[in-house]
Design a protein around this motif. Structure first.
Motif, short mmCIF file in Angstrom:
data_model
loop_
_atom_site.label_atom_id
_atom_site.label_comp_id
_atom_site.label_asym_id
_atom_site.label_seq_id
_atom_site.Cartn_x
_atom_site.Cartn_y
_atom_site.Cartn_z
N SER A 68 -114.39 87.71 -42.85
CA SER A 68 -113.34 87.52 -41.92
C SER A 68 -113.00 88.48 -41.04
CB SER A 68 -111.74 86.90 -42.75
OG SER A 68 -111.90 85.97 -42.90
N MET A 97 -113.81 77.73 -39.72
CA MET A 97 -115.04 77.50 -39.31
C MET A 97 -115.70 76.26 -39.94
SD MET A 97 -115.37 82.16 -39.20
CE MET A 97 -116.45 82.27 -37.64
N ARG A 120 -117.67 83.02 -45.11
CA ARG A 120 -116.94 83.80 -43.95
C ARG A 120 -116.94 85.13 -44.30
NH1 ARG A 120 -111.26 81.36 -42.47
NH2 ARG A 120 -112.07 83.27 -41.26
N THR A 167 -117.31 86.01 -38.69
CA THR A 167 -118.67 85.70 -38.21
C THR A 167 -118.60 84.52 -40.24
OG1 THR A 167 -119.24 87.37 -37.96
CG2 THR A 167 -121.00 85.98 -38.90
N VAL A 168 -118.99 83.65 -40.03
CA VAL A 168 -119.49 81.89 -40.89
C VAL A 168 -120.97 82.50 -40.73
CG1 VAL A 168 -119.41 80.44 -38.79
CG2 VAL A 168 -119.08 79.97 -42.21
#
Length: 122
Positions: free
Chosen positions: A73, A34, A71, A77-78
């Protein structure tokens, strides 16, 4: 199919902070990478920060010490926490992910978000 959606851009004064978010959704088996890129008007798109599986992080020299990538996990989402912003940080920020889909986890595919504008006023 995978969707990548950024949020959190906006207008901020120099010295201020913003936090960008990027959520990947869809038929995801795992996410290898990401990252955040940015593109200022008339310039090429440049890498800002990356985070890989195992949480290895890298930053462009221009943002080291000011930006932090992280992030979640579980949420795919980052985030990009941006502090001490300057007008030179003004750009469209793009989220980039490398995803292994559920239906073909032996291969990885790249996806981009639509971009979010960050404007820093002096």
């Amino acid at each position: 199919q995978v969707q990548v959606v950024e949020s959190g851009g906006g207008l901020v004064q120099a010295g201020g902070s913003l936090r960008l978010s990027c959520a990947a959704s869809g038929n995801i088996f795992s996410i290898d990478v990401m990252a955040w890129y940015r593109q200022a008007p008339g310039k090429q798109r440049d890498l800002v920060a990356t985070i890989r599986s195992g949480d290895t992080m890298r930053y462009a020299d221009s943002v080291k010490g000011r930006f932090t990538i992280s992030r979640d996990s579980a949420k795919n989402t980052v985030y990009l926490q941006m502090n001490s912003l300057s007008p030179e940080d003004t750009a469209v920020y793009y989220c980039y992910v490398v995803v292994r889909p559920l239906e073909d986890s032996s291969h990885a595919f790249q996806y981009w978000g639509q971009g979010t504008q960050v404007t820093v006023s002096s």
